[in-house]
Design an enzyme around this catalytic site. Sequence first.
Site, PDB file in Angstrom:
ATOM      1  N   SER A   1     -58.412  11.654  -6.740  1.00 11.46           N
ATOM      2  CA  SER A   1     -57.188  12.454  -6.900  1.00 11.46           C
ATOM      3  C   SER A   1     -57.317  13.894  -6.450  1.00 11.46           C
ATOM      4  O   SER A   1     -56.814  14.808  -7.115  1.00 11.46           O
ATOM      5  CB  SER A   1     -56.701  12.433  -8.356  1.00 11.46           C
ATOM      6  OG  SER A   1     -55.979  11.295  -8.562  1.00 11.46           O
TER       7      SER A   1
ATOM      8  N   ASP B   1     -52.103  10.467 -12.217  1.00  9.32           N
ATOM      9  CA  ASP B   1     -53.093  11.424 -11.724  1.00  9.32           C
ATOM     10  C   ASP B   1     -52.738  12.844 -12.150  1.00  9.32           C
ATOM     11  O   ASP B   1     -53.594  13.614 -12.592  1.00  9.32           O
ATOM     12  CB  ASP B   1     -53.179  11.354 -10.194  1.00  9.32           C
ATOM     13  CG  ASP B   1     -53.450   9.944  -9.699  1.00  9.32           C
ATOM     14  OD1 ASP B   1     -53.920   9.117 -10.507  1.00  9.32           O
ATOM     15  OD2 ASP B   1     -53.180   9.663  -8.522  1.00  9.32           O
TER      16      ASP B   1
HETATM   17  C1  GLA Z   1     -52.841   6.128  -7.325  1.00 10.69           C
HETATM   18  C2  GLA Z   1     -51.519   6.741  -7.754  1.00 10.69           C
HETATM   19  C3  GLA Z   1     -51.327   6.609  -9.265  1.00 10.69           C
HETATM   20  C4  GLA Z   1     -51.558   5.175  -9.735  1.00 10.69           C
HETATM   21  C5  GLA Z   1     -52.859   4.612  -9.157  1.00 10.69           C
HETATM   22  C6  GLA Z   1     -53.048   3.153  -9.477  1.00 10.69           C
HETATM   23  O1  GLA Z   1     -53.918   6.866  -7.845  1.00 10.69           O
HETATM   24  O2  GLA Z   1     -51.477   8.100  -7.415  1.00 10.69           O
HETATM   25  O3  GLA Z   1     -50.040   7.059  -9.617  1.00 10.69           O
HETATM   26  O4  GLA Z   1     -50.465   4.361  -9.446  1.00 10.69           O
HETATM   27  O5  GLA Z   1     -52.917   4.786  -7.751  1.00 10.69           O
HETATM   28  O6  GLA Z   1     -53.264   2.973 -10.832  1.00 10.69           O
END
Ligand code: GLA
Length: 364
Positions: A110, A156
């Site tokens: 993230s 995230d």
């Molecule tokens: C990405 C997205 C999140 C979530 C994950 C899967 O990280 O940004 O919002 O959906 O995938 O859990």
Amino acid sequence: MTDVRQWIVPGRVNLIGEHLDYNGGPVLPMAIDRTLTVKIRRRDDDIVNVWTDRAGSAKASFPVSVQPGDVDGWAAYAAGTIWSLAETGQTFGGVDIVIESGLPSGAGLSSSAAVTCGIAAAINELFGLGLEKADLAVIAQRAESGFVGAPVGLMDQLAVLHGEVGHAVLIDTAAAPPTTKPVPLGWDDAGLVLLVIATGAHHSLADGEYAARREECERAAAELGLEHLSQAGLDATVKLTDEVLKARTRHVLTETARVRAAVSALNRGAWPQLGAIFTASHESLRDDFEVSCPELDTAVEAAIEAGALGARMTGGGFGGSVIALVPLDKVATVRERVEARYAARDWAAPEAFVVHAADGAHLV
Ligand code: GLA
């Protein structure tokens, strides 16, 4: 530089509850002690300059009135945040921003939410906008969905903003707005660590697969007459006729149950059980949700063979990172086994490092 404010912004791993945040399910991420730094100062005009060490040290400039389509590449995350903040009717001027990243991008940790949340939080504080963390999370999310073109959920952003040392963040995404609750993590005392294995495999949420999964879940929920797929009962997979929608629904149902079981295991210190839940989650993401890839599967298998209590892919999938719950004295063995399995397939050695739960975005 004078009047420079400095923010520390963590990345995150998701412990359990994958692809549930857009299905109204519970998710359990934690902010990690791999962070990026956002330095910010005011300007006298309405220009935003952003420097980053991410893409080999680059600079982007755009006005505060930037619109979707005006900026692309890495700078779209910054520009999208400015656009999204302005969309809420907030008034603020130009800024100089420097982003220094200790977070590998594309590792599924993230870094994008860290950039958007870090900039939103920094501007909120610098201009006294008075926005709450819940507002900032939505603003950061809209930067990705409305500007970058990645229709992500809220997990995230909430993890990056609400993280706490020693705790995961339990998010109920069915509530409006979603609620967060800290959950203490006690595996350190049991001689265990959480190892991240960054596979180095391609990871992009904007490349269509993520949106496709989201659309399938929406279709399944609509066929079942539900607002959110995580509300589905056990009979849902019998009612649906399409095999793909059945499989996606099976993942959402079983993963929802696994989050509850994982919270209970954490509360009881039932570590082998927590490990088994991680591994079951991976299998469900691999077989039913189909968002894994050979690099992720190989890292999970190798980690378990070498003594991890459990392991799973974390984040959106299609590359990125694996998390493994590993006895401290097995960390080196796990690392070596994963490297050996990668070398046997001519893949570059993945980076493996221990992470701890950290505080959310904060001013230094
Ligand atoms: C990405 C997205 C999140 C979530 C994950 C899967 O990280 O940004 O919002 O959906 O995938 O859990």
